[in-house]
Design a protein around this motif. Structure first.
Motif, PDB file in Angstrom:
ATOM      1  N   LEU A  51      39.622 -25.989  68.476  1.00  0.00           N
ATOM      2  CA  LEU A  51      39.256 -25.569  69.824  1.00  0.00           C
ATOM      3  C   LEU A  51      40.430 -24.953  70.575  1.00  0.00           C
ATOM      4  O   LEU A  51      40.241 -24.198  71.518  1.00  0.00           O
ATOM      5  CB  LEU A  51      38.711 -26.766  70.626  1.00  0.00           C
ATOM      6  N   GLU A  52      41.662 -25.288  70.153  1.00  0.00           N
ATOM      7  CA  GLU A  52      42.838 -24.725  70.805  1.00  0.00           C
ATOM      8  C   GLU A  52      43.026 -23.253  70.447  1.00  0.00           C
ATOM      9  O   GLU A  52      43.714 -22.533  71.138  1.00  0.00           O
ATOM     10  CB  GLU A  52      44.084 -25.513  70.409  1.00  0.00           C
ATOM     11  N   LYS A  53      42.408 -22.818  69.369  1.00  0.00           N
ATOM     12  CA  LYS A  53      42.522 -21.423  68.963  1.00  0.00           C
ATOM     13  C   LYS A  53      41.611 -20.569  69.835  1.00  0.00           C
ATOM     14  O   LYS A  53      40.654 -21.053  70.425  1.00  0.00           O
ATOM     15  CB  LYS A  53      42.139 -21.265  67.492  1.00  0.00           C
ATOM     16  N   LEU A  54      41.892 -19.296  69.881  1.00  0.00           N
ATOM     17  CA  LEU A  54      41.063 -18.380  70.652  1.00  0.00           C
ATOM     18  C   LEU A  54      39.676 -18.284  70.020  1.00  0.00           C
ATOM     19  O   LEU A  54      39.538 -18.307  68.794  1.00  0.00           O
ATOM     20  CB  LEU A  54      41.703 -16.998  70.687  1.00  0.00           C
ATOM     21  N   PRO A  55      38.646 -18.142  70.836  1.00  0.00           N
ATOM     22  CA  PRO A  55      37.288 -18.062  70.280  1.00  0.00           C
ATOM     23  C   PRO A  55      36.971 -16.691  69.683  1.00  0.00           C
ATOM     24  O   PRO A  55      35.842 -16.439  69.309  1.00  0.00           O
ATOM     25  CB  PRO A  55      36.413 -18.358  71.500  1.00  0.00           C
ATOM     26  N   PHE A  56      37.959 -15.827  69.610  1.00  0.00           N
ATOM     27  CA  PHE A  56      37.745 -14.510  69.031  1.00  0.00           C
ATOM     28  C   PHE A  56      38.985 -14.134  68.234  1.00  0.00           C
ATOM     29  O   PHE A  56      40.057 -14.703  68.410  1.00  0.00           O
ATOM     30  CB  PHE A  56      37.476 -13.462  70.133  1.00  0.00           C
ATOM     31  N   ASP A  57      38.834 -13.198  67.328  1.00  0.00           N
ATOM     32  CA  ASP A  57      39.946 -12.772  66.491  1.00  0.00           C
ATOM     33  C   ASP A  57      40.762 -11.702  67.197  1.00  0.00           C
ATOM     34  O   ASP A  57      40.211 -10.805  67.843  1.00  0.00           O
ATOM     35  CB  ASP A  57      39.442 -12.205  65.163  1.00  0.00           C
ATOM     36  N   VAL A  58      42.051 -11.797  67.055  1.00  0.00           N
ATOM     37  CA  VAL A  58      42.961 -10.779  67.579  1.00  0.00           C
ATOM     38  C   VAL A  58      43.518 -10.042  66.370  1.00  0.00           C
ATOM     39  O   VAL A  58      44.218 -10.631  65.554  1.00  0.00           O
ATOM     40  CB  VAL A  58      44.110 -11.418  68.390  1.00  0.00           C
ATOM     41  N   PRO A  59      43.186  -8.763  66.243  1.00  0.00           N
ATOM     42  CA  PRO A  59      43.662  -8.050  65.058  1.00  0.00           C
ATOM     43  C   PRO A  59      45.176  -7.862  65.088  1.00  0.00           C
ATOM     44  O   PRO A  59      45.765  -7.656  66.145  1.00  0.00           O
ATOM     45  CB  PRO A  59      42.951  -6.694  65.150  1.00  0.00           C
ATOM     46  N   LYS A  60      45.779  -7.989  63.932  1.00  0.00           N
ATOM     47  CA  LYS A  60      47.215  -7.762  63.828  1.00  0.00           C
ATOM     48  C   LYS A  60      47.436  -6.262  63.703  1.00  0.00           C
ATOM     49  O   LYS A  60      46.767  -5.589  62.942  1.00  0.00           O
ATOM     50  CB  LYS A  60      47.771  -8.483  62.615  1.00  0.00           C
ATOM     51  N   LEU A  61      48.382  -5.763  64.482  1.00  0.00           N
ATOM     52  CA  LEU A  61      48.686  -4.342  64.451  1.00  0.00           C
ATOM     53  C   LEU A  61      49.805  -4.068  63.460  1.00  0.00           C
ATOM     54  O   LEU A  61      50.726  -4.863  63.318  1.00  0.00           O
ATOM     55  CB  LEU A  61      49.094  -3.865  65.841  1.00  0.00           C
ATOM     56  N   TYR A 100      53.042  -2.530  62.722  1.00  0.00           N
ATOM     57  CA  TYR A 100      54.138  -2.083  63.576  1.00  0.00           C
ATOM     58  C   TYR A 100      54.542  -0.641  63.279  1.00  0.00           C
ATOM     59  O   TYR A 100      55.027   0.064  64.156  1.00  0.00           O
ATOM     60  CB  TYR A 100      55.349  -3.018  63.434  1.00  0.00           C
ATOM     61  N   ARG A 101      54.308  -0.184  62.070  1.00  0.00           N
ATOM     62  CA  ARG A 101      54.690   1.194  61.737  1.00  0.00           C
ATOM     63  C   ARG A 101      53.824   2.211  62.475  1.00  0.00           C
ATOM     64  O   ARG A 101      54.256   3.313  62.761  1.00  0.00           O
ATOM     65  CB  ARG A 101      54.596   1.405  60.235  1.00  0.00           C
ATOM     66  N   ASN A 102      52.591   1.833  62.810  1.00  0.00           N
ATOM     67  CA  ASN A 102      51.696   2.739  63.518  1.00  0.00           C
ATOM     68  C   ASN A 102      51.814   2.613  65.036  1.00  0.00           C
ATOM     69  O   ASN A 102      51.322   3.466  65.752  1.00  0.00           O
ATOM     70  CB  ASN A 102      50.249   2.478  63.110  1.00  0.00           C
ATOM     71  N   HIS A 103      52.417   1.535  65.504  1.00  0.00           N
ATOM     72  CA  HIS A 103      52.459   1.277  66.936  1.00  0.00           C
ATOM     73  C   HIS A 103      53.887   1.091  67.447  1.00  0.00           C
ATOM     74  O   HIS A 103      54.141   0.288  68.336  1.00  0.00           O
ATOM     75  CB  HIS A 103      51.639   0.024  67.264  1.00  0.00           C
ATOM     76  N   SER A 104      54.824   1.802  66.874  1.00  0.00           N
ATOM     77  CA  SER A 104      56.203   1.720  67.333  1.00  0.00           C
ATOM     78  C   SER A 104      56.809   3.115  67.354  1.00  0.00           C
ATOM     79  O   SER A 104      56.264   4.064  66.799  1.00  0.00           O
ATOM     80  CB  SER A 104      57.016   0.804  66.421  1.00  0.00           C
ATOM     81  N   SER A 105      57.914   3.209  68.016  1.00  0.00           N
ATOM     82  CA  SER A 105      58.621   4.491  68.056  1.00  0.00           C
ATOM     83  C   SER A 105      60.114   4.228  68.012  1.00  0.00           C
ATOM     84  O   SER A 105      60.587   3.145  68.347  1.00  0.00           O
ATOM     85  CB  SER A 105      58.261   5.264  69.326  1.00  0.00           C
ATOM     86  N   ILE A 106      60.839   5.214  67.602  1.00  0.00           N
ATOM     87  CA  ILE A 106      62.286   5.106  67.536  1.00  0.00           C
ATOM     88  C   ILE A 106      62.858   5.541  68.877  1.00  0.00           C
ATOM     89  O   ILE A 106      62.526   6.613  69.395  1.00  0.00           O
ATOM     90  CB  ILE A 106      62.850   5.978  66.400  1.00  0.00           C
ATOM     91  N   TYR A 107      63.700   4.688  69.432  1.00  0.00           N
ATOM     92  CA  TYR A 107      64.326   4.996  70.712  1.00  0.00           C
ATOM     93  C   TYR A 107      65.550   5.854  70.438  1.00  0.00           C
ATOM     94  O   TYR A 107      66.513   5.420  69.810  1.00  0.00           O
ATOM     95  CB  TYR A 107      64.718   3.706  71.434  1.00  0.00           C
ATOM     96  N   ASN A 108      65.489   7.078  70.874  1.00  0.00           N
ATOM     97  CA  ASN A 108      66.598   8.008  70.684  1.00  0.00           C
ATOM     98  C   ASN A 108      66.810   8.750  71.998  1.00  0.00           C
ATOM     99  O   ASN A 108      66.294   9.864  72.182  1.00  0.00           O
ATOM    100  CB  ASN A 108      66.276   8.972  69.539  1.00  0.00           C
ATOM    101  N   PRO A 109      67.556   8.176  72.929  1.00  0.00           N
ATOM    102  CA  PRO A 109      67.711   8.794  74.241  1.00  0.00           C
ATOM    103  C   PRO A 109      68.557  10.072  74.162  1.00  0.00           C
ATOM    104  O   PRO A 109      69.422  10.211  73.299  1.00  0.00           O
ATOM    105  CB  PRO A 109      68.421   7.718  75.054  1.00  0.00           C
ATOM    106  N   GLU A 110      68.250  10.952  75.065  1.00  0.00           N
ATOM    107  CA  GLU A 110      69.041  12.174  75.161  1.00  0.00           C
ATOM    108  C   GLU A 110      70.316  11.864  75.939  1.00  0.00           C
ATOM    109  O   GLU A 110      70.268  11.399  77.077  1.00  0.00           O
ATOM    110  CB  GLU A 110      68.243  13.261  75.896  1.00  0.00           C
ATOM    111  N   LEU A 111      71.457  12.076  75.319  1.00  0.00           N
ATOM    112  CA  LEU A 111      72.735  11.810  75.969  1.00  0.00           C
ATOM    113  C   LEU A 111      73.335  13.102  76.503  1.00  0.00           C
ATOM    114  O   LEU A 111      73.202  14.163  75.891  1.00  0.00           O
ATOM    115  CB  LEU A 111      73.714  11.167  74.984  1.00  0.00           C
TER     116      LEU A 111
END
Length: 105
Positions: free
Chosen positions: A44-54, A56-67
């Motif tokens: 019962l402590e678990k969520l009553p619905f599934d949370v899909p795992k994402l 990370y390769r599809n939902h991340s980006s490389i931080y490369n600031p313009e200097l």
């Protein structure tokens, strides 16, 4: 090991009858009942619905600031050493904590 004291004669009689009917001792029956109840509580402590795992390769980006040119030169300069003035890291961290939330008047 836990010991249970049952002060209700009817409850005790029902537990003993049920244990005898299924061929277990009263201790085994109580252990099974408690195990099942605890597992249901954990479920019962678990969520009553599934949370899909994402992925990370599809939902991340490389931080490369313009200097800027100046920032780029400083970043490549080996003589630039941030926090070079810190000799005692513990004391430095303590000072940061002390002054972090002090209000400036």
């Amino acid at each position: 090991m836990l010991t249970f004291e049952i002060n209700d004669a009817q409850l005790e009689h029902r537990i003993l009858e049920k244990a005898h009917a299924i061929g277990k001792s009263a201790q085994e029956l109580l252990k099974d009942i408690l195990t099942k109840a605890i597992q249901e509580e954990v479920a019962l402590e678990k969520l009553p619905f599934d949370v899909p795992k994402l992925d990370y390769r599809n939902h991340s980006s490389i931080y490369n600031p313009e200097l800027s040119e100046e920032e780029s030169l400083l970043a490549d300069d080996a003589s630039v050493t941030p926090f070079a003035h810190v000799s005692d890291t513990v004391e430095f961290a303590n000072q940061l904590r002390k002054t972090a939330w002090q209000r400036k008047s």
